[in-house]
Design an enzyme around this catalytic site. Structure first.
Site, PDB file in Angstrom:
ATOM      1  N   GLN A 228      30.381  33.492  63.944  1.00  0.00           N
ATOM      2  CA  GLN A 228      30.786  32.080  63.811  1.00  0.00           C
ATOM      3  C   GLN A 228      29.574  31.244  63.406  1.00  0.00           C
ATOM      4  OE1 GLN A 228      33.920  31.380  64.072  1.00  0.00           O
ATOM      5  NE2 GLN A 228      34.804  32.994  65.329  1.00  0.00           N
TER       6      GLN A 228
ATOM      7  N   CYS B  71      41.053  30.634  61.636  1.00  0.00           N
ATOM      8  CA  CYS B  71      40.410  29.620  60.788  1.00  0.00           C
ATOM      9  C   CYS B  71      41.349  29.285  59.629  1.00  0.00           C
ATOM     10  CB  CYS B  71      39.052  30.091  60.293  1.00  0.00           C
ATOM     11  SG  CYS B  71      39.125  31.645  59.421  1.00  0.00           S
TER      12      CYS B  71
HETATM   13  C1  LIG Z   1      37.268  35.510  61.708  1.00  0.00           C
HETATM   14  S1  LIG Z   1      36.326  36.962  61.963  1.00  0.00           S
HETATM   15  C2  LIG Z   1      36.319  37.024  63.722  1.00  0.00           C
HETATM   16  C3  LIG Z   1      35.240  37.860  64.339  1.00  0.00           C
HETATM   17  C4  LIG Z   1      35.024  37.676  65.842  1.00  0.00           C
HETATM   18  N1  LIG Z   1      36.253  37.548  66.584  1.00  0.00           N
HETATM   19  C5  LIG Z   1      34.112  36.506  66.129  1.00  0.00           C
HETATM   20  O1  LIG Z   1      34.610  35.443  66.537  1.00  0.00           O
HETATM   21  O2  LIG Z   1      32.911  36.628  65.922  1.00  0.00           O
HETATM   22  C6  LIG Z   1      37.407  38.195  61.440  1.00  0.00           C
HETATM   23  C7  LIG Z   1      36.897  39.602  61.573  1.00  0.00           C
HETATM   24  O3  LIG Z   1      37.948  40.482  61.200  1.00  0.00           O
HETATM   25  C8  LIG Z   1      37.386  41.608  60.545  1.00  0.00           C
HETATM   26  N2  LIG Z   1      38.493  42.227  59.799  1.00  0.00           N
HETATM   27  C9  LIG Z   1      38.982  41.883  58.595  1.00  0.00           C
HETATM   28  N3  LIG Z   1      40.036  42.656  58.279  1.00  0.00           N
HETATM   29  C10 LIG Z   1      40.234  43.501  59.331  1.00  0.00           C
HETATM   30  C11 LIG Z   1      41.175  44.519  59.607  1.00  0.00           C
HETATM   31  N4  LIG Z   1      42.131  44.827  58.749  1.00  0.00           N
HETATM   32  N5  LIG Z   1      41.089  45.169  60.773  1.00  0.00           N
HETATM   33  C12 LIG Z   1      40.106  44.876  61.664  1.00  0.00           C
HETATM   34  N6  LIG Z   1      39.188  43.913  61.456  1.00  0.00           N
HETATM   35  C13 LIG Z   1      39.243  43.238  60.302  1.00  0.00           C
HETATM   36  C14 LIG Z   1      36.250  41.019  59.721  1.00  0.00           C
HETATM   37  O4  LIG Z   1      35.305  42.001  59.395  1.00  0.00           O
HETATM   38  C15 LIG Z   1      35.717  39.953  60.668  1.00  0.00           C
HETATM   39  O5  LIG Z   1      34.676  40.459  61.464  1.00  0.00           O
END
Ligand SMILES: C[S@@+](CC[C@H](N)C(=O)[O-])C[C@H]1O[C@@H](n2cnc3c(N)ncnc32)[C@H](O)[C@@H]1O
Length: 704
Positions: free
Chosen positions: A450, A633
């Site tokens: 974040q 988001c």
């Molecule tokens: C908005 S971020 C949130 C990360 C964490 N919850 C944080 O607040 O730091 C979304 C995360 O989802 C991961 N992501 C994207 N597609 C995904 C998938 N199909 N399965 C698992 N993770 C995924 C991305 O790599 C990223 O780290």
């Protein structure tokens, strides 16, 4: 006839009716405001037009684009036009056809697009000139001439969810008279304009039923909410959209943004949510500057421009041209120090660049034995470290919760080292246990974390509180306490690790190998032993779980456990084959077998902007956890995902009074196991002050 089939048929008819214009470059089509109809319409249109006209709304259009389009038309409805079809209101699939602009009541005068000096245009020039034989070099190095733009006088009706002012040439009353007289409306989207203002605007481009404009001047009715923006680049730089109003007004706008996105997706659900459930935007009690821990300025090299005059910064509003930016007021102090250095370094070796590049500037902490110092890194491959003060307090009693929130407000305006002392004092004075832990998170500068640390303690605390409240609700209704947590899309483990103190066990799943490695290291770094992390697609977390309400299923909900096991001795009772993702991808240093019983598990989902997938959501409700916290988001995608659950009957508006007649069942009821949820709260968080972006947290409690 079923209403949907009827709508599809009408859409087909409309396309046939318009086939006489199919030779023209633009196709006029009829559009309704409902998401489903829009989708079926797009499918029909795609088939008919062979996809080639669908420039702005393809099947895979980003949810935010679809939401933007729907916003325009819902606005029409709001303006009092109840039935778009009766009025034969039409929109455009492709607005490039000049001749058809006459078709509207108030088209932009010349609708010329100001020529934008951009990589895209230079590339276009290059492609064109490559076919010519000898003039190539002259064409490539010539700066393109700007075209003459149209100037229009407009009235601003409201702010759209993307921060643009929705405008027409008339006020609402005048517009209604015109449209009811059988005329068509044309809309203008103007950045930095506020509701109620009369403005002069310059048309930059035409899109689906509207023109995109630059704000030239405020002619009259200047909004009382206007303030002097903090940043000298504001109004030209595309980074911020809301600095022209004070912070309180920004928060009010954002609440409306979230409401209108939810309303578009499902008006019935919106009207059923009580005020107390749809909460005010949570902020970090500052004016919202100096918060961003990461910025990515960029630059481009043009053949017609001396390299020493290269601009390094962010795009101008409405164009792809880069504005030279020396300082970013929403960036932290150390990020701005990094920006000066990165700019200087780049200009020193600018002659070496052929095209251009994006620079990364990210805050980090240099941690010593007794303290830490803020710094920055400039390389995407470097590891950075953030320290986040996390409040551990189990209380859900409202007055105590308020005390904790006040503490968190104090914290965001003070140094981390004071925080533990403050929490101790609060604990003693208030008579309930509250602890603050300064947790350390390491991750690669280029990977996800974040970008606003000031508000993270509140976001984490709030998410934890929602689960505690859900747990209490469940206990009051005769179910077990929530003791386990699944952190899906977990990144470097922010939520799972920070909340691990209140749970027996936590599992996280994340697609990025780098992030999952960091999550494992971060739990060790903070001496946490009850977290396991697994690398893979979010959907894989349910790969082996039987649906708990399928006809074939005879087991109770508690049989549907997620068992995450390390490839270790004693793991032989695993229900998963050796080598399956859940069996062997665990990198849990604590070497624990973790079983997640849905009746005692809360699931946090925090997907990227595009939201989750139907496949994931379907399996989530098949699994049926006691609570789901959806953090987003991308609010339009979140609203779409929730609407999917509503349509499948997984979310209900009220707890049904007569459970014997309903499809609700106790967890040990073997006949009917469909999980039913209620939205217990919707809380926007301002992670991105001065911009239109907002993070939205929705809590779902399982009722059965
Ligand atoms: C908005 S971020 C949130 C990360 C964490 N919850 C944080 O607040 O730091 C979304 C995360 O989802 C991961 N992501 C994207 N597609 C995904 C998938 N199909 N399965 C698992 N993770 C995924 C991305 O790599 C990223 O780290």
């Amino acid at each position: 006839m079923n209403e949907n089939i009827e709508n599809k048929r009408k859409a087909e008819e409309n396309l046939d009716l318009d086939s006489n214009v199919s030779n023209k470059r633009s196709q006029i089509v009829e559009l309704d405001t409902k998401g489903e109809e829009l989708n079926s319409f797009v499918k029909v249109a795609k088939k008919k037009l062979n996809g080639k006209q669908l420039k702005f709304l393809k099947k895979n259009s980003k949810p935010e684009v679809i939401s933007e389009i729907k916003s325009f038309y819902s606005e029409l409805l709001e303006l009092g036009i109840k039935d778009l079809k009766t009025l034969n209101q039409k929109v455009w699939f492709n607005s490039n056809a000049q001749e058809e602009l006459e078709w509207c009541t108030n088209p932009p005068l010349t609708a010329a697009r100001e020529y934008i000096v951009s990589k895209e245009n230079v590339e276009k020039t290059e492609t064109k000139t490559e076919t010519k034989s000898d003039s190539t070099d002259i064409e490539k190095t010539k700066k393109p001439e700007p075209l003459k733009p149209a100037i229009v006088n407009l009235y601003v009706h409201k702010l759209l969810t993307n921060g643009l002012g929705l405008s027409t040439v008339e006020t609402k009353e005048e517009l209604l008279k015109l449209v009811k007289g059988g005329n068509k409306a044309w809309f203008y989207a103007v950045p930095f304009a506020l509701p109620g203002e009369y403005v002069k605007a310059k048309v930059i481009d035409n899109s689906w039923g509207y023109s995109l404009c630059d704000l030239v001047d405020i002619v009259s009715n200047k909004s009382e909410k206007r303030i002097q923006p903090e940043c000298k680049y504001f109004g030209k730089c595309s980074g911020c959209q809301l600095q022209m109003v004070d912070y309180k007004t920004q928060l009010e706008f954002k609440k409306e943004f979230v409401k209108s996105v939810f309303d578009l997706e499902n008006p019935e659900l919106m009207s059923s949510l009580k005020d107390c459930e749809f909460r005010d935007v949570v902020n970090n009690a500052t004016k919202g500057f100096g918060y961003r821990t990461k910025i990515t300025p960029h630059f481009e090299i043009f053949k017609w421009l001396p390299k020493s005059q290269t601009s390094i910064g962010f795009n101008y509003t409405n164009r792809r041209e880069i504005m030279d930016i020396e300082e970013c007021v929403i960036g932290t102090k150390s990020v701005n120090e990094g920006l000066s250095v990165a700019r200087k370094n780049t200009m020193e070796k600018i002659e070496e660049y052929v095209r251009g590049a994006t620079l990364l500037i990210r805050e980090t902490n240099i941690v010593g034995d007794n303290d830490s110092k803020k710094a920055y890194v400039l390389s995407p491959k470097e590891e950075v470290e953030e320290i986040i003060p996390i409040v551990v307090a189990e209380t859900t009693e409202p007055s105590q919760v308020n005390k904790v929130l006040n503490l968190l407000d104090d914290l965001s305006s003070s140094e981390n080292k004071d925080s533990i002392l403050k929490a101790k004092k609060l604990s003693e004075a208030a008579g309930f246990k509250v602890e603050i832990k300064n947790l350390r998170f390491k991750f690669l500068a280029s990977s996800f974390f974040q970008n606003n640390n000031l508000i993270l303690p509140k976001l984490v605390y709030h998410t934890n509180l929602l689960i505690n409240q859900a747990s209490e609700f469940r206990v009051l209704n005769g179910y077990k306490k929530i003791t386990q947590l699944a952190d899906v899309y977990c990144g470097a483990g922010l939520f799972g690790i920070s909340m691990s103190y209140g749970f027996e066990s936590v599992v996280g799943i994340e697609i990025s190998k780098e992030s999952i490695k960091n999550a494992v290291t971060n739990s060790a770094l903070n001496n946490i032993t009850n977290c396991s992390f697994s690398q893979g697609d979010a959907t894989d977390i349910f790969a082996k779980i039987k649906p708990n309400h399928s006809k074939e299923s005879t087991g109770s909900a508690s049989e549907n456990v997620i068992a995450l096991k390390k490839n270790a001795k004693g793991a032989s009772n695993s229900s998963y084959p050796k080598g399956s993702l859940l069996e062997d991808a665990i990198t849990d240093p604590a070497n624990k077998n973790v079983c997640l019983d849905p009746s005692t598990t809360a699931v946090i989902i925090d997907p990227p902007r595009k939201g989750s997938t139907e496949e994931f959501l379907k399996q989530l409700v098949d699994y049926g956890p006691a609570a789901i916290i959806y953090i987003a988001c991308g609010v339009p995608a979140q609203a779409r995902d929730l609407n999917y659950l509503i349509k499948q009957g997984f979310i209900v508006q009220e707890y049904p009074e007569d459970t014997s007649e309903s499809n609700l069942s106790r967890p040990d009821d073997k006949t009917n196991k469909k999980a039913i949820y209620k939205i217990s709260s919707v809380t926007p968080f301002d992670l991105f002050p001065q911009t239109y972006h907002v993070e939205n947290v929705v809590a779902l409690i399982r009722l059965n």
